[in-house]
Design a protein around this motif. Structure first.
Motif, short mmCIF file in Angstrom:
data_model
loop_
_atom_site.label_atom_id
_atom_site.label_comp_id
_atom_site.label_asym_id
_atom_site.label_seq_id
_atom_site.Cartn_x
_atom_site.Cartn_y
_atom_site.Cartn_z
N LEU A 1 0.82 -1.21 0.00
CA LEU A 1 0.00 0.00 0.00
C LEU A 1 0.86 1.26 0.00
N ARG A 2 0.41 2.26 -0.78
CA ARG A 2 1.00 3.59 -0.72
C ARG A 2 -0.01 4.53 -0.07
N ILE A 3 0.52 5.48 0.70
CA ILE A 3 -0.33 6.47 1.37
C ILE A 3 0.13 7.86 0.96
N ALA A 4 -0.79 8.65 0.43
CA ALA A 4 -0.51 10.04 0.06
C ALA A 4 -1.39 10.95 0.90
N ALA A 5 -0.84 12.06 1.37
CA ALA A 5 -1.62 13.07 2.08
C ALA A 5 -1.76 14.30 1.18
N VAL A 6 -2.91 14.93 1.25
CA VAL A 6 -3.15 16.18 0.52
C VAL A 6 -3.51 17.24 1.54
N ASN A 7 -2.76 18.34 1.55
CA ASN A 7 -2.98 19.42 2.50
C ASN A 7 -3.25 20.70 1.72
N LEU A 8 -4.46 21.24 1.90
CA LEU A 8 -4.89 22.40 1.12
C LEU A 8 -4.70 23.72 1.85
N ASP A 9 -4.23 23.68 3.09
CA ASP A 9 -4.11 24.90 3.88
C ASP A 9 -2.74 25.55 3.67
N PRO A 10 -2.64 26.87 3.91
CA PRO A 10 -1.34 27.53 3.76
C PRO A 10 -0.35 27.07 4.83
N VAL A 11 0.90 26.92 4.44
CA VAL A 11 1.90 26.43 5.38
C VAL A 11 2.26 27.47 6.43
N PHE A 12 1.88 28.74 6.21
CA PHE A 12 2.24 29.79 7.17
C PHE A 12 1.26 29.85 8.35
N LEU A 13 0.16 29.10 8.29
CA LEU A 13 -0.72 29.05 9.45
C LEU A 13 -0.06 28.23 10.55
N PRO A 14 0.05 28.74 11.77
CA PRO A 14 0.78 28.03 12.83
C PRO A 14 0.29 26.62 13.09
N GLU A 15 -1.02 26.39 12.92
CA GLU A 15 -1.56 25.07 13.22
C GLU A 15 -1.34 24.06 12.10
N ASN A 16 -0.89 24.51 10.91
CA ASN A 16 -0.81 23.58 9.80
C ASN A 16 0.46 22.72 9.76
N PRO A 17 1.66 23.26 9.99
CA PRO A 17 2.85 22.39 9.98
C PRO A 17 2.75 21.16 10.88
N PRO A 18 2.20 21.27 12.11
CA PRO A 18 2.06 20.04 12.91
C PRO A 18 1.16 18.99 12.25
N ARG A 19 0.12 19.44 11.53
CA ARG A 19 -0.73 18.49 10.82
C ARG A 19 0.05 17.77 9.73
N ILE A 20 0.85 18.54 9.01
CA ILE A 20 1.64 17.94 7.93
C ILE A 20 2.63 16.94 8.50
N ARG A 21 3.31 17.32 9.57
CA ARG A 21 4.33 16.45 10.15
C ARG A 21 3.70 15.21 10.80
N ARG A 22 2.50 15.34 11.32
CA ARG A 22 1.84 14.18 11.92
C ARG A 22 1.68 13.07 10.90
N LEU A 23 1.15 13.39 9.73
CA LEU A 23 0.96 12.37 8.70
C LEU A 23 2.26 11.97 8.02
N ALA A 24 3.28 12.84 8.10
CA ALA A 24 4.57 12.50 7.50
C ALA A 24 5.17 11.24 8.10
N ASP A 25 4.75 10.89 9.31
CA ASP A 25 5.25 9.68 9.96
C ASP A 25 4.76 8.41 9.28
N VAL A 26 3.63 8.49 8.56
CA VAL A 26 3.06 7.29 7.95
C VAL A 26 2.85 7.42 6.44
N ALA A 27 2.77 8.64 5.92
CA ALA A 27 2.52 8.84 4.50
C ALA A 27 3.82 8.76 3.70
#
Length: 342
Positions: free
Chosen positions: A100-126
């Protein structure tokens, strides 16, 4: 290929988000010949909960996704802001689907403080994350096991069906729609300043001055009733970042005003978008097109055709597939195809 697209389909709003990007990508993958199951994590959690509260049904929503994948055996899972689904759930699915391959799609701007943690959370498995901001800023989210790439906001001819460039009878000269001015008051200030600088224009400004945000068919009615659209993002200084408003405006045939600092001038020509630099230039450009409506129609027509040709749902879905499986041919795409990490 078999694909599960996990995201917020927002069924609680009935059909009001029919133009959401998650729905366009379901269409894109399906039209590219894949079998697709849509899994709305928040709606499932809400429906399973005895109190109708998403958080209460989260555990069962995770278990149901495991069951879906056990029965369907997807080759690819696409995670689109699927905040209810835990990393351990994805690891469990990988345990019985090792290819299986897992891809994440993030549509929010990276400059929002709450968004980088979301990206990094899924980076552990995606395996890879796709973000609607381009350039070197994406490298901060890349690791030896996780890749990052840019995607544009897709349009879809079955959703963006309007051709506003073909009409001259609209009630609004310029449309702008923001959620509210609370988080980015400068956008509301920019809109008010433009109204003061060019009072002769007829404005359809939503999200400010007591005129609430607009959604669903009413939003598309406002687009249909407009000649031009102001794509005013929370930041116009992040390379190629835009909300999906750009796809909705250009895809429906508005003449779209786009800040030059966004970088979109590298992809679209001067006769496809109305590019401007700062408030004064925006006001000047608006006055020009108010006085030259035939040119407004011509530029909007070209921008509409270009956006649908190079940023459509099939191409964006194909890029997600190809980048995830490591077989991208950059010549097939009009946007930057750099993949960071891995």
């Amino acid at each position: 290929m078999k694909i599960v697209i996990v995201g917020n389909y927002n069924e609680k709003k009935a059909g009001a988000n029919f133009y959401a990007t998650v729905r366009k990508l379901v269409n894109g993958f399906t039209r590219n010949g894949h079998a697709v199951i849509s899994y709305s994590d928040r709606d499932v959690a809400r429906s399973i909960s005895p109190w109708g509260i998403g958080r209460a049904g989260m555990r069962k929503a995770n278990r149901l996704l495991v069951d879906v994948c056990r029965d369907f055996r997807p080759d690819l899972i696409v995670m689109m802001h699927a905040d209810q689904i835990g990393n351990d759930t994805l690891r469990e699915i990988r345990g019985f689907l090792p290819a299986l391959r897992i891809a994440a799609v993030n549509l929010d701007p990276v400059f929002l403080p709450e968004n980088p943690p979301r990206i990094r959370r899924l980076a552990d498995v995606a395996d890879i994350t796709f973000i609607t901001t381009a350039g070197e800023t994406l490298a901060q989210f890349a690791t030896s096991t996780h890749r990052v790439a840019f995607i544009p906001n897709p349009t879809d001819r079955s959703i963006e069906t309007l051709e506003c460039f073909a009409r001259t009878d609209q009630s609004f000269d310029l449309l702008s729609a923001i959620g509210s001015e609370k988080g980015t008051p400068w956008r509301a200030d920019r809109m008010r300043a433009l109204k003061a600088a060019v009072p002769e224009a007829r404005y359809g400004f939503f999200g400010i001055d007591g005129k609430g945000p607009i959604f669903g068919a009413a939003y598309f009615d406002a687009i249909a009733n407009s000649r031009m659209g102001l794509n005013l993002n929370r930041s116009d200084n992040d390379y190629l970042y835009s909300s999906d408003r750009l796809a909705q405006f250009a895809g429906n045939g508005l003449l779209v005003f786009v800040e030059r600092a966004s970088g979109y001038g590298e992809i679209f020509a001067e006769d496809e978008f109305a590019f401007y630099s700062g408030p004064q230039d925006l006001a000047d450009r608006l006055r020009y097109f108010l006085a030259h409506d035939a040119e407004r129609q011509a530029v909007a027509r070209k921008g509409h055709a270009k956006y649908h040709a190079i940023f459509n749902e099939r191409l964006v879905a194909r890029f997600i597939e190809e980048a995830t499986f490591g077989r991208v041919d950059a010549a097939d795409y009009a946007w930057p195809t750099a993949v960071y990490g891995g």
